[in-house]
Design an enzyme around this catalytic site. Structure first.
Site, PDB file in Angstrom:
ATOM      1  CB  ALA A  67      -0.866  -0.014   1.245  1.00 26.48           C
ATOM      2  N   GLY A 112       0.624  -4.985   0.740  1.00 28.74           N
ATOM      3  CA  GLY A 112      -0.484  -4.993  -0.214  1.00 28.74           C
ATOM      4  C   GLY A 112      -0.114  -5.624  -1.552  1.00 28.74           C
ATOM      5  CD  GLU A 115      -2.396  -7.460   2.382  1.00 27.56           C
ATOM      6  OE1 GLU A 115      -2.026  -6.304   2.085  1.00 27.56           O
ATOM      7  OE2 GLU A 115      -3.084  -7.715   3.380  1.00 27.56           O
ATOM      8  CD  GLU A 135       1.338  -5.766   5.802  1.00 25.27           C
ATOM      9  OE1 GLU A 135       2.099  -6.710   6.119  1.00 25.27           O
ATOM     10  OE2 GLU A 135       0.676  -5.767   4.753  1.00 25.27           O
TER      11      GLU A 135
HETATM   12  N1  CAA Z   1       4.627   3.221  -0.391  1.00 24.39           N
HETATM   13  C1  CAA Z   1       5.066   4.402  -0.876  1.00 24.39           C
HETATM   14  N2  CAA Z   1       6.303   4.586  -1.422  1.00 24.39           N
HETATM   15  C2  CAA Z   1       7.105   3.495  -1.470  1.00 24.39           C
HETATM   16  C3  CAA Z   1       6.711   2.235  -0.983  1.00 24.39           C
HETATM   17  C4  CAA Z   1       5.406   2.117  -0.423  1.00 24.39           C
HETATM   18  N3  CAA Z   1       4.902   0.925   0.034  1.00 24.39           N
HETATM   19  N4  CAA Z   1       7.737   1.364  -1.136  1.00 24.39           N
HETATM   20  C5  CAA Z   1       8.734   2.057  -1.722  1.00 24.39           C
HETATM   21  N5  CAA Z   1       8.366   3.346  -1.918  1.00 24.39           N
HETATM   22  C6  CAA Z   1       9.150   4.433  -2.515  1.00 24.39           C
HETATM   23  C7  CAA Z   1      10.221   4.906  -1.574  1.00 24.39           C
HETATM   24  O1  CAA Z   1       9.698   5.835  -0.640  1.00 24.39           O
HETATM   25  C8  CAA Z   1      11.223   5.514  -2.528  1.00 24.39           C
HETATM   26  O2  CAA Z   1      10.730   6.795  -2.916  1.00 24.39           O
HETATM   27  P1  CAA Z   1      11.696   8.088  -2.824  1.00 24.39           P
HETATM   28  O3  CAA Z   1      12.767   7.797  -3.843  1.00 24.39           O
HETATM   29  O4  CAA Z   1      10.798   9.209  -3.214  1.00 24.39           O
HETATM   30  O5  CAA Z   1      12.213   8.131  -1.439  1.00 24.39           O
HETATM   31  C9  CAA Z   1      11.113   4.611  -3.754  1.00 24.39           C
HETATM   32  O6  CAA Z   1       9.856   3.920  -3.635  1.00 24.39           O
HETATM   33  C10 CAA Z   1      12.222   3.554  -3.812  1.00 24.39           C
HETATM   34  O7  CAA Z   1      12.218   2.851  -2.591  1.00 24.39           O
HETATM   35  P2  CAA Z   1      13.532   2.656  -1.680  1.00 24.39           P
HETATM   36  O8  CAA Z   1      14.454   3.806  -1.873  1.00 24.39           O
HETATM   37  O9  CAA Z   1      13.078   2.365  -0.280  1.00 24.39           O
HETATM   38  O10 CAA Z   1      14.153   1.376  -2.357  1.00 24.39           O
HETATM   39  P3  CAA Z   1      15.108   0.294  -1.667  1.00 24.39           P
HETATM   40  O11 CAA Z   1      15.659  -0.542  -2.782  1.00 24.39           O
HETATM   41  O12 CAA Z   1      16.066   0.931  -0.747  1.00 24.39           O
HETATM   42  O13 CAA Z   1      14.121  -0.613  -0.772  1.00 24.39           O
HETATM   43  C11 CAA Z   1      12.088  -1.838  -0.309  1.00 24.39           C
HETATM   44  C12 CAA Z   1      13.102  -1.385  -1.390  1.00 24.39           C
HETATM   45  C13 CAA Z   1      12.752  -2.840   0.641  1.00 24.39           C
HETATM   46  C14 CAA Z   1      10.934  -2.509  -1.041  1.00 24.39           C
HETATM   47  C15 CAA Z   1      11.610  -0.601   0.477  1.00 24.39           C
HETATM   48  O14 CAA Z   1      11.171   0.388  -0.439  1.00 24.39           O
HETATM   49  C16 CAA Z   1      10.462  -0.868   1.403  1.00 24.39           C
HETATM   50  O15 CAA Z   1      10.660  -1.433   2.471  1.00 24.39           O
HETATM   51  N6  CAA Z   1       9.244  -0.450   1.034  1.00 24.39           N
HETATM   52  C17 CAA Z   1       8.072  -0.557   1.874  1.00 24.39           C
HETATM   53  C18 CAA Z   1       7.555  -1.974   1.917  1.00 24.39           C
HETATM   54  C19 CAA Z   1       6.393  -2.074   2.872  1.00 24.39           C
HETATM   55  O16 CAA Z   1       6.501  -1.822   4.048  1.00 24.39           O
HETATM   56  N7  CAA Z   1       5.227  -2.499   2.341  1.00 24.39           N
HETATM   57  C20 CAA Z   1       4.026  -2.641   3.123  1.00 24.39           C
HETATM   58  C21 CAA Z   1       3.229  -1.375   3.083  1.00 24.39           C
HETATM   59  S1  CAA Z   1       1.916  -1.395   4.259  1.00 24.39           S
HETATM   60  C22 CAA Z   1       0.715  -2.297   3.538  1.00 24.39           C
HETATM   61  O17 CAA Z   1       0.818  -2.750   2.418  1.00 24.39           O
HETATM   62  C23 CAA Z   1      -0.482  -2.452   4.395  1.00 24.39           C
HETATM   63  C24 CAA Z   1      -1.557  -3.285   3.863  1.00 24.39           C
HETATM   64  O18 CAA Z   1      -1.541  -4.510   3.908  1.00 24.39           O
HETATM   65  C25 CAA Z   1      -2.772  -2.656   3.396  1.00 24.39           C
END
Ligand code: CAA
Length: 260
Positions: A67, A112, A115, A135
């Site tokens: 998400a 998400g 999911e 999460e």
């Molecule tokens: N939402 C919004 N932006 C996201 C994102 C997300 N889920 N995942 C990555 N991005 C963005 C980052 O903020 C970054 O943007 P900026 O360049 O503007 O800062 C860009 O994508 C690239 O990401 P990273 O620089 O973090 O890339 P990385 O290679 O260092 O790491 C990653 C990759 C491990 C996937 C890391 O991005 C990460 O941990 N992302 C979040 C994953 C996460 O927690 N997902 C669950 C979300 S909560 C959810 O989904 C709830 C639900 O069930 C409804």
């Protein structure tokens, strides 16, 4: 001014490829992506011209990284539950679609994103795929069905470990656990998904639709799947397509199905 689409839609012989295209945010699911998913699956549900759907992410780094975390900032409990319910409803539309939906997972499928892949009927992963429900790192539980579908697919112990530790698993482990059914070279996952859907597109469309419904019935606590099966067996055997299937078998030719 209308927003430009975030899901690019391609079509070939009734097989649609939906590419979620926000590579700068690792294809995270924001409101607009949800609106476009909902529009596609509500428009085409029950339209047998659609023989199969592939969902994938743009670029080679991510399928969907979850998400959109940036939309969470000002969210209270009421808004959070509403978002979660909306996500669940859209993913049910995918799970209950009449034609097979295959997730072609290229890179991260987190939160998400995992999911979304799990709401698809079949999952194919490139060898760079990573799956996880991270999460708890954000102080959250999954919101789009992950706590339920992950248990269905990998069992209670592994689902519990993945939810509680937030650890990711790679494509090979996902294959071993049954979370995906094929692992390809990175970049080949859409081709494999197409191959599966082309094969299914030669089968009886009503039988395909009811097969999806029957597998779903197993997981529906309000439905007796065995009862659904004998009803659907009757429904399909009474169809024109089943007569055509039997005639084609006897005449040693390919069946021409009409979804009737
Ligand atoms: N939402 C919004 N932006 C996201 C994102 C997300 N889920 N995942 C990555 N991005 C963005 C980052 O903020 C970054 O943007 P900026 O360049 O503007 O800062 C860009 O994508 C690239 O990401 P990273 O620089 O973090 O890339 P990385 O290679 O260092 O790491 C990653 C990759 C491990 C996937 C890391 O991005 C990460 O941990 N992302 C979040 C994953 C996460 O927690 N997902 C669950 C979300 S909560 C959810 O989904 C709830 C639900 O069930 C409804």
């Amino acid at each position: 001014m209308a927003e430009s689409p975030l899901i690019h839609i391609g079509e070939e012989n009734g097989i649609y490829t939906l590419t979620i295209t926000r590579p700068e945010a690792l294809n995270a699911l924001n409101r607009q992506v949800f609106n476009e998913l909902e529009a596609f699956f509500s428009t085409y549900n029950g339209d047998f011209q659609v023989k199969g759907v592939i969902i994938t992410g743009a670029g080679n780094k991510a399928f969907v990284a979850g998400a959109d975390i940036k939309e969470f900032a000002a969210m209270d409990a009421v808004a959070g539950s509403a978002l979660s319910k909306r996500g669940q409803d859209i993913f049910f539309m995918i799970e209950r679609f009449h034609a097979p939906v295959v997730a072609a997972v290229n890179g991260f499928a987190l939160g998400g994103g995992c999911e979304l892949a799990m709401s698809c009927h079949i999952r194919v992963a490139g060898n760079n795929a990573k799956f996880g429900q991270p999460e708890v790192n954000l102080g959250l539980v999954p919101g789009y069905g992950g706590s339920q579908r992950l248990v269905q697919l990998v069992g209670k112990g592994k689902a519990m470990e993945m939810l509680l530790t937030a650890d990711m698993i790679n494509a090979e482990e996902a294959l071993r656990l049954g979370l995906v059914t094929h692992v390809t070279e990175s970049g080949e996952e859409v081709t494999k998904a197409k191959e599966i859907l082309i094969k299914i597109s030669t089968k009886g469309p009503l039988a395909v639709k009811q097969s999806i419904a029957l597998i779903n019935a197993y997981f529906d606590k309000k439905t007796d799947g065995f009862e659904s099966e004998y009803m659907d067996f009757g429904l399909t055997i009474g169809s024109e397509d089943s007569k055509e299937g039997a005639a084609a078998f006897v005449e040693k030719r390919k069946a021409v199905f009409k979804a009737k």
